[in-house]
Scaffold this motif. Structure first.
Motif, PDB file in Angstrom:
ATOM      1  N   PRO A  92       0.703  -1.089  -0.073  1.00 34.49           N
ATOM      2  CA  PRO A  92       0.076  -0.053   0.059  1.00 34.49           C
ATOM      3  C   PRO A  92       0.814   1.084   0.045  1.00 34.49           C
ATOM      4  CG  PRO A  92      -0.044  -0.952   2.001  1.00 34.49           C
ATOM      5  CD  PRO A  92       0.649  -2.138   1.162  1.00 34.49           C
ATOM      6  N   GLN A  93       2.107   1.463   0.428  1.00 30.71           N
ATOM      7  CA  GLN A  93       3.078   2.273   0.381  1.00 30.71           C
ATOM      8  C   GLN A  93       2.995   2.937  -1.178  1.00 30.71           C
ATOM      9  OE1 GLN A  93       3.988  -0.899   1.013  1.00 30.71           O
ATOM     10  NE2 GLN A  93       6.042  -1.010   0.605  1.00 30.71           N
ATOM     11  N   TYR A  94       2.816   2.123  -2.146  1.00 32.05           N
ATOM     12  CA  TYR A  94       2.963   2.507  -3.504  1.00 32.05           C
ATOM     13  C   TYR A  94       1.540   2.826  -4.084  1.00 32.05           C
ATOM     14  CZ  TYR A  94       7.315   0.153  -3.119  1.00 32.05           C
ATOM     15  OH  TYR A  94       8.253  -0.296  -2.474  1.00 32.05           O
ATOM     16  N   ARG A  95       0.351   2.976  -3.333  1.00 27.50           N
ATOM     17  CA  ARG A  95      -0.655   3.535  -3.739  1.00 27.50           C
ATOM     18  C   ARG A  95      -1.042   4.506  -4.406  1.00 27.50           C
ATOM     19  NH1 ARG A  95      -5.120   0.288  -3.610  1.00 27.50           N
ATOM     20  NH2 ARG A  95      -5.227  -1.075  -2.105  1.00 27.50           N
ATOM     21  N   PHE A  96      -0.205   5.702  -3.981  1.00 27.78           N
ATOM     22  CA  PHE A  96      -0.032   7.056  -4.539  1.00 27.78           C
ATOM     23  C   PHE A  96       0.066   6.951  -6.133  1.00 27.78           C
ATOM     24  CE2 PHE A  96       4.396   6.407  -3.961  1.00 27.78           C
ATOM     25  CZ  PHE A  96       5.020   6.692  -5.015  1.00 27.78           C
TER      26      PHE A  96
END
Length: 135
Positions: A92-96
């Motif tokens: 989820p840290q790459y969801r951006f």
């Protein structure tokens, strides 16, 4: 759909779409384009390594003896939680990145699309095998 037809689709995705994808070095470009977001959301992470892990599981399962691996209920049980999550769900840290059009990185983008299709088909196969086994 039948187990056989889903298995054929998985194999076709692997041989006709994934295997012919060229190797890519677009991760560096992506990180340079979104340097602030990476600093903010994933400063201590390496997206290429995380994607390699994600890709390896899907491709490994889709490319070799898929049905043999998934015939065993315990193996299906181990793979299912991995396959239930997309790349962004798993990391989820790459969801951006979901807010952006990543087609500017065509090789990486195409790989992501093919992997997502394989992931869904593998999950479908697991569900069919589970259902068949319960009969």
């Amino acid at each position: 759909m039948s187990i056989e037809s889903v298995l054929v689709e998985i194999q076709q995705l692997y041989t006709e779409e994934y295997e012919i994808l060229p190797l890519y070095e677009e991760w560096v470009e992506l990180q340079e384009s979104f340097v602030e977001e990476f600093r903010r959301y994933a400063a201590d992470d390496i997206i290429s390594a995380d994607f390699d892990t994600y890709e390896s599981l899907i491709v490994g399962l889709a490319s070799r003896r898929t049905i043999e691996r998934l015939e065993d209920a315990l193996e299906r049980y181990k793979y299912k939680p991995w396959l239930e999550k997309s790349f962004y769900d798993r990391y989820p840290q790459y969801r951006f990145l979901e807010r952006y059009d990543l087609s500017e990185y065509p090789k990486m983008y195409r790989t992501m699309i093919v992997l997502e299709r394989m992931r869904i088909k593998l999950l479908e196969l697991i569900c069919l095998l589970d259902f068949t086994e319960k009969k």
